[in-house]
Design a protein around this motif. Structure first.
Motif, PDB file in Angstrom:
ATOM      1  N   VAL A 116       0.842  -1.198   0.000  1.00 49.97           N
ATOM      2  CA  VAL A 116       0.000   0.000   0.000  1.00 49.97           C
ATOM      3  C   VAL A 116       0.878   1.249   0.000  1.00 49.97           C
ATOM      4  CG1 VAL A 116      -1.769   1.296   1.261  1.00 49.97           C
ATOM      5  CG2 VAL A 116      -1.887  -1.205   1.168  1.00 49.97           C
ATOM      6  N   LEU A 117       1.929   1.233   0.804  1.00 45.24           N
ATOM      7  CA  LEU A 117       2.860   2.366   0.848  1.00 45.24           C
ATOM      8  C   LEU A 117       3.509   2.575  -0.521  1.00 45.24           C
ATOM      9  CD1 LEU A 117       4.412   4.585   2.300  1.00 45.24           C
ATOM     10  CD2 LEU A 117       6.018   2.836   3.104  1.00 45.24           C
ATOM     11  N   ASN A 118       3.928   1.495  -1.162  1.00 45.55           N
ATOM     12  CA  ASN A 118       4.513   1.618  -2.500  1.00 45.55           C
ATOM     13  C   ASN A 118       3.507   2.179  -3.498  1.00 45.55           C
ATOM     14  OD1 ASN A 118       6.990   0.666  -1.667  1.00 45.55           O
ATOM     15  ND2 ASN A 118       6.521  -1.453  -2.188  1.00 45.55           N
ATOM     16  N   TYR A 119       2.263   1.753  -3.373  1.00 49.12           N
ATOM     17  CA  TYR A 119       1.204   2.288  -4.243  1.00 49.12           C
ATOM     18  C   TYR A 119       1.027   3.789  -3.994  1.00 49.12           C
ATOM     19  CZ  TYR A 119      -3.450   3.316  -6.002  1.00 49.12           C
ATOM     20  OH  TYR A 119      -4.517   3.905  -6.644  1.00 49.12           O
ATOM     21  N   LYS A 120       1.021   4.186  -2.732  1.00 47.17           N
ATOM     22  CA  LYS A 120       0.867   5.609  -2.394  1.00 47.17           C
ATOM     23  C   LYS A 120       2.040   6.420  -2.934  1.00 47.17           C
ATOM     24  CE  LYS A 120      -2.987   5.274  -0.106  1.00 47.17           C
ATOM     25  NZ  LYS A 120      -4.219   5.845  -0.619  1.00 47.17           N
ATOM     26  N   ARG A 121       3.231   5.858  -2.906  1.00 49.46           N
ATOM     27  CA  ARG A 121       4.400   6.545  -3.485  1.00 49.46           C
ATOM     28  C   ARG A 121       4.232   6.709  -4.989  1.00 49.46           C
ATOM     29  NH1 ARG A 121       8.537   3.048   0.078  1.00 49.46           N
ATOM     30  NH2 ARG A 121       8.690   4.466   1.862  1.00 49.46           N
ATOM     31  N   THR A 122       3.742   5.676  -5.633  1.00 50.58           N
ATOM     32  CA  THR A 122       3.517   5.743  -7.080  1.00 50.58           C
ATOM     33  C   THR A 122       2.474   6.791  -7.414  1.00 50.58           C
ATOM     34  OG1 THR A 122       4.051   3.385  -7.268  1.00 50.58           O
ATOM     35  CG2 THR A 122       2.867   4.379  -9.106  1.00 50.58           C
ATOM     36  N   VAL A 123       1.398   6.816  -6.650  1.00 51.27           N
ATOM     37  CA  VAL A 123       0.340   7.816  -6.871  1.00 51.27           C
ATOM     38  C   VAL A 123       0.894   9.216  -6.657  1.00 51.27           C
ATOM     39  CG1 VAL A 123      -1.856   8.714  -5.970  1.00 51.27           C
ATOM     40  CG2 VAL A 123      -1.579   6.266  -6.355  1.00 51.27           C
ATOM     41  N   GLU A 124       1.702   9.387  -5.620  1.00 50.27           N
ATOM     42  CA  GLU A 124       2.294  10.695  -5.353  1.00 50.27           C
ATOM     43  C   GLU A 124       3.167  11.150  -6.529  1.00 50.27           C
ATOM     44  OE1 GLU A 124       5.087  12.903  -2.036  1.00 50.27           O
ATOM     45  OE2 GLU A 124       5.467  10.800  -2.497  1.00 50.27           O
ATOM     46  N   ASP A 125       4.000  10.255  -7.027  1.00 46.26           N
ATOM     47  CA  ASP A 125       4.846  10.598  -8.175  1.00 46.26           C
ATOM     48  C   ASP A 125       4.004  10.967  -9.390  1.00 46.26           C
ATOM     49  OD1 ASP A 125       7.106  10.140  -6.679  1.00 46.26           O
ATOM     50  OD2 ASP A 125       7.436   8.108  -7.460  1.00 46.26           O
TER      51      ASP A 125
END
Length: 145
Positions: free
Chosen positions: A10-19
């Protein structure tokens, strides 16, 4: 014992969304700059035509003055249209900025959660080491007797 954060995906997904949101914001910002430059170009063109008209007003024929006026009206129309485009892109930029800010906040929440879980993990490891040390000390003491 190895640290394992259960919400890492989930954290990796949130990082991707942020980018993605940051890139989108940058793209809209560039678009706004292009549209503002276009508006500035229209304004400069209008000033140049008005100056040209004013400097040649004495020796210009009536037909040419009408042509200058029509051209200035056309540029004014284009300026108004471009102002609307700039306003729309500014709204789009604000929306994109809000989305980016929300994505950053969501990612920070999960990063903080991960940090808290890691501190909890370190605390548990320390407790386990203390237990192990106590057990070893107790074993040594009991074997000496």
């Amino acid at each position: 014992m190895k640290f394992n954060f259960k919400l890492e995906r989930v954290l990796n997904y949130k990082r991707t969304v942020e980018d993605l949101k940051k890139n989108q914001y940058g793209f809209v910002k560039q678009k706004l700059n292009r549209e503002e430059n276009k508006l500035d170009g229209f304004m400069e063109r209008k000033k140049a035509i008005i100056n040209e008209k004013d400097s040649s007003i004495v020796k210009t024929k009536v037909g040419n003055l009408v042509m200058y006026n029509n051209y200035i009206k056309d540029i004014n129309r284009r300026i108004e249209e471009q102002k609307k485009v700039v306003a729309q892109v500014q709204e789009e930029l604000e929306k994109s900025k809000e989305e980016m800010i929300n994505a950053v906040k969501e990612k920070k929440i999960f990063e903080k959660l991960k940090e808290n879980k890691y501190e909890e993990y370190l605390y548990q490891v320390k407790k386990e080491e203390e237990k192990l040390n106590d057990t070893i000390v107790n074993f040594k003491i009991s074997t000496r007797q």
